[in-house]
Write a protein that holds these residues in place. Structure first.
Motif, PDB file in Angstrom:
ATOM      1  N   ALA A  74       0.837  -1.203   0.000  1.00  0.00           N
ATOM      2  CA  ALA A  74       0.000   0.000   0.000  1.00  0.00           C
ATOM      3  C   ALA A  74       0.872   1.254   0.000  1.00  0.00           C
ATOM      4  N   ALA A  75       2.001   1.213   0.710  1.00  0.00           N
ATOM      5  CA  ALA A  75       2.926   2.347   0.681  1.00  0.00           C
ATOM      6  C   ALA A  75       3.494   2.556  -0.717  1.00  0.00           C
ATOM      7  N   GLY A  76       3.631   1.469  -1.484  1.00  0.00           N
ATOM      8  CA  GLY A  76       4.060   1.592  -2.872  1.00  0.00           C
ATOM      9  C   GLY A  76       3.061   2.379  -3.705  1.00  0.00           C
ATOM     10  N   VAL A  77       1.763   2.223  -3.400  1.00  0.00           N
ATOM     11  CA  VAL A  77       0.730   3.013  -4.077  1.00  0.00           C
ATOM     12  C   VAL A  77       0.933   4.491  -3.784  1.00  0.00           C
ATOM     13  N   PHE A  78       1.147   4.815  -2.508  1.00  0.00           N
ATOM     14  CA  PHE A  78       1.307   6.211  -2.088  1.00  0.00           C
ATOM     15  C   PHE A  78       2.529   6.848  -2.756  1.00  0.00           C
ATOM     16  N   THR A  79       3.688   6.183  -2.655  1.00  0.00           N
ATOM     17  CA  THR A  79       4.913   6.766  -3.215  1.00  0.00           C
ATOM     18  C   THR A  79       4.876   6.784  -4.739  1.00  0.00           C
ATOM     19  N   GLY A  80       4.251   5.782  -5.351  1.00  0.00           N
ATOM     20  CA  GLY A  80       4.148   5.765  -6.805  1.00  0.00           C
ATOM     21  C   GLY A  80       3.367   6.950  -7.331  1.00  0.00           C
ATOM     22  N   ILE A  81       2.244   7.268  -6.684  1.00  0.00           N
ATOM     23  CA  ILE A  81       1.432   8.410  -7.109  1.00  0.00           C
ATOM     24  C   ILE A  81       2.134   9.721  -6.753  1.00  0.00           C
ATOM     25  N   LEU A  82       2.772   9.779  -5.590  1.00  0.00           N
ATOM     26  CA  LEU A  82       3.472  11.001  -5.179  1.00  0.00           C
ATOM     27  C   LEU A  82       4.565  11.373  -6.183  1.00  0.00           C
ATOM     28  N   GLN A  83       5.296  10.366  -6.659  1.00  0.00           N
ATOM     29  CA  GLN A  83       6.377  10.634  -7.612  1.00  0.00           C
ATOM     30  C   GLN A  83       5.866  10.709  -9.048  1.00  0.00           C
ATOM     31  N   GLY A  84       4.931   9.847  -9.393  1.00  0.00           N
ATOM     32  CA  GLY A  84       4.444   9.827 -10.773  1.00  0.00           C
ATOM     33  C   GLY A  84       3.701  11.086 -11.176  1.00  0.00           C
ATOM     34  N   THR A  85       2.999  11.716 -10.245  1.00  0.00           N
ATOM     35  CA  THR A  85       2.283  12.956 -10.553  1.00  0.00           C
ATOM     36  C   THR A  85       3.187  14.174 -10.546  1.00  0.00           C
ATOM     37  N   GLY A  86       4.411  14.029 -10.056  1.00  0.00           N
ATOM     38  CA  GLY A  86       5.313  15.165  -9.944  1.00  0.00           C
ATOM     39  C   GLY A  86       5.177  15.915  -8.635  1.00  0.00           C
ATOM     40  N   MET A  87       4.385  15.382  -7.700  1.00  0.00           N
ATOM     41  CA  MET A  87       4.210  16.068  -6.414  1.00  0.00           C
ATOM     42  C   MET A  87       5.515  16.139  -5.630  1.00  0.00           C
ATOM     43  N   THR A  88       6.350  15.100  -5.735  1.00  0.00           N
ATOM     44  CA  THR A  88       7.634  15.101  -5.034  1.00  0.00           C
ATOM     45  C   THR A  88       8.496  16.262  -5.489  1.00  0.00           C
ATOM     46  N   ASP A  89       8.611  16.466  -6.809  1.00  0.00           N
ATOM     47  CA  ASP A  89       9.397  17.586  -7.333  1.00  0.00           C
ATOM     48  C   ASP A  89       8.795  18.924  -6.913  1.00  0.00           C
ATOM     49  N   LEU A 114       5.876   6.672   5.478  1.00  0.00           N
ATOM     50  CA  LEU A 114       6.516   6.140   4.281  1.00  0.00           C
ATOM     51  C   LEU A 114       7.669   5.193   4.614  1.00  0.00           C
ATOM     52  N   VAL A 115       7.929   4.961   5.897  1.00  0.00           N
ATOM     53  CA  VAL A 115       9.007   4.061   6.317  1.00  0.00           C
ATOM     54  C   VAL A 115       8.419   2.667   6.545  1.00  0.00           C
ATOM     55  N   PRO A 116       8.770   1.688   5.725  1.00  0.00           N
ATOM     56  CA  PRO A 116       8.182   0.344   5.884  1.00  0.00           C
ATOM     57  C   PRO A 116       8.426  -0.272   7.259  1.00  0.00           C
ATOM     58  N   ALA A 117       9.611  -0.022   7.829  1.00  0.00           N
ATOM     59  CA  ALA A 117       9.939  -0.634   9.116  1.00  0.00           C
ATOM     60  C   ALA A 117       8.986  -0.193  10.218  1.00  0.00           C
ATOM     61  N   LEU A 118       8.372   0.988  10.085  1.00  0.00           N
ATOM     62  CA  LEU A 118       7.438   1.465  11.100  1.00  0.00           C
ATOM     63  C   LEU A 118       6.276   0.487  11.268  1.00  0.00           C
ATOM     64  N   TYR A 119       5.815  -0.084  10.167  1.00  0.00           N
ATOM     65  CA  TYR A 119       4.675  -0.993  10.230  1.00  0.00           C
ATOM     66  C   TYR A 119       5.078  -2.349  10.805  1.00  0.00           C
ATOM     67  N   VAL A 120       6.341  -2.715  10.627  1.00  0.00           N
ATOM     68  CA  VAL A 120       6.850  -3.905  11.309  1.00  0.00           C
ATOM     69  C   VAL A 120       6.788  -3.688  12.816  1.00  0.00           C
ATOM     70  N   LEU A 121       7.239  -2.507  13.248  1.00  0.00           N
ATOM     71  CA  LEU A 121       7.269  -2.186  14.673  1.00  0.00           C
ATOM     72  C   LEU A 121       5.868  -2.166  15.276  1.00  0.00           C
ATOM     73  N   THR A 122       4.936  -1.470  14.626  1.00  0.00           N
ATOM     74  CA  THR A 122       3.591  -1.361  15.193  1.00  0.00           C
ATOM     75  C   THR A 122       2.870  -2.708  15.170  1.00  0.00           C
TER      76      THR A 122
END
Length: 436
Positions: A299-314, A390-398
């Motif tokens: 699911a985080a891949g969905v978030f980061t993919g859209i964030l970068q693909g739309t140009g929002m990151t830039d 956006l940090v995958p390890a956070l979900y491991v911890l929780t």
């Protein structure tokens, strides 16, 4: 328009997660898709999502087999001696237990991988915390805060990225920050001590809470687990050697992390449980934990993919540069340090260190500021980064701690911000990050 959408999407996402209106899994999927539709990117959503999932794939594989491996090691009692040692040292005192958990997290964090640290520390210490009745949010908090500090080591993610993006050496970036890092580690221990004092007073006022002994829930947990999957002594020695070798190879980075965990898990389960039925039972025992974590990672891949693909990151990166007036050019190191906390929380390390930091370093060059100064300043906010959604390890911890992501963020973020401020103070006092 993109800048507005980016900030609005992040604000809505954080509000939904931290207020417990949506789980992290659902929010990571639905909110970015909704904002992509608002921005007119509807036809591009499938491609952006698939691209994001492809980038996150190796991380998902790593976490899947890491959970299975360490779950298996817990089943065979590999960490029981460590827990018993902590029990003897702590004598059932919540203060000693919480500070001990922090120090353990610091040591284990030297491997440079947050997920591994959380798997080892939480699974080893949770039975002890539960047997004493310590509040559930404290263990994940005192595990993630020191991990975020030690992760600044050159083999950790953020420092490796900033050195690669600015073409610098560890002696230029990491070594000058060592005093500030040590100071911040002391701050993490003091925070843990404060939690411990509060818990000691709280638990002392409750009936039925007694220090751990041979007959307490802690001992019963260990005994029951050994009764189910007890292993002979030679197998325990084999498991210890295998785990130590795995951690050494993780630090040496000789193979992809996911592949190393795959190989280690295959060896461990074959040697410890040679029967097919036993192997299936062990995998099924940990399937729930693995599925819940890996689902959130995709699911985080969905978030980061859209964030970068739309140009929002830039757009986010450029907005930072535009906000810095020319008259403030000499303060770019300080500005970078202050911005590093919120921006590594809102962006991935890749986006910040490969997108924002090089632009800041180029702007600083015009004022005679060396790139290594900007690199050091950009690492100051790392205590806040590990709590980013956006940090995958956070979900491991929780997941391991059985707490909600939003609840942990609300509890730990103020302390993480305080540690970032302490690191900035240490960096300024030692000259690693000049004020002007």
């Amino acid at each position: 328009m993109l800048t507005f959408l980016a900030y609005a999407m992040i604000a809505v996402f954080m509000t939904a997660v931290m207020s417990n209106r949506l789980s992290a899994l659902i929010a990571l999927i639905l909110i970015p898709m909704a904002f992509a539709l608002i921005g007119g990117f509807g036809p591009m959503i499938p491609d952006m999502v698939l691209e994001g999932i492809k980038r996150i794939g190796p991380t998902a594989a790593l976490l899947l087999f890491a959970i299975l491996y360490f779950g298996l090691m817990i089943d065979v009692g590999l960490f029981d001696p460590l827990v018993r040692l902590v029990v003897r040292v702590c004598h059932g005192d919540p203060l000693r237990v919480i500070v001990g958990s922090t120090l353990l997290a610091m040591v284990v964090s030297l491997d440079g991988d947050g997920s591994t640290t959380f798997l080892i520390c939480v699974t080893a210490m949770m039975p002890l915390h539960r047997s004493l009745g310590i509040r559930p949010l404290i263990l994940p908090a005192v595990t993630i805060l020191p991990n975020a500090i030690i992760n600044i080591a050159p083999w950790g993610g953020p420092t490796a990225r900033v050195m690669a993006s600015l073409h610098l050496e560890p002696s230029q970036v990491f070594v000058p920050l060592i005093p500030a890092i040590l100071l911040t580690c002391c701050g993490a221990v003091l925070i843990a001590a404060r939690f411990g004092l509060i818990e000691r007073r709280r638990l002392a006022a409750l009936p039925g809470i007694v220090p751990d002994s041979e007959e307490t829930p802690m001992s019963q947990i260990l005994a029951s687990r050994r009764a189910v999957v007890a292993r002979p002594a030679w197998l325990q020695a084999f498991n210890l050697v295998l785990t130590a070798a795995l951690l050494v190879l993780l630090v040496a980075d000789v193979l992809p992390l996911a592949l190393m965990f795959m190989i280690a898990f295959a060896i461990a389960i074959t040697v410890n449980f040679p029967g097919i039925r036993e192997q299936r039972e062990r995998i099924e025992a940990h399937a729930g934990s693995a599925l819940s974590v890996v689902a959130v990672i995709f699911a985080a891949g969905v978030f980061t993919g859209i964030l970068q693909g739309t140009g929002m990151t830039d757009a986010l990166a450029k907005s930072v540069i535009y906000l810095i007036p020319e008259s403030a050019g000499n303060f770019i190191p300080l500005i970078t340090a202050v911005l590093s906390g919120p921006f590594t929380f809102l962006l991935s390390n890749d986006a910040f260190y490969f997108g924002v930091v090089p632009v800041l370093a180029e702007a600083a060059r015009a004022y005679g500021i060396a790139p290594e100064v900007i690199a050091r300043a950009s690492l100051v906010g790392q205590p806040m980064h590990m709590l980013s959604p956006l940090v995958p390890a956070l979900y491991v911890l929780t997941n391991l701690s059985e707490v909600e992501t939003g609840a942990l963020q609300r509890f730990a973020l103020p302390w993480a911000a305080g540690l970032a401020g302490l690191m900035l103070a240490g960096a300024v006092l030692t000259g690693a990050v000049p004020l002007y």
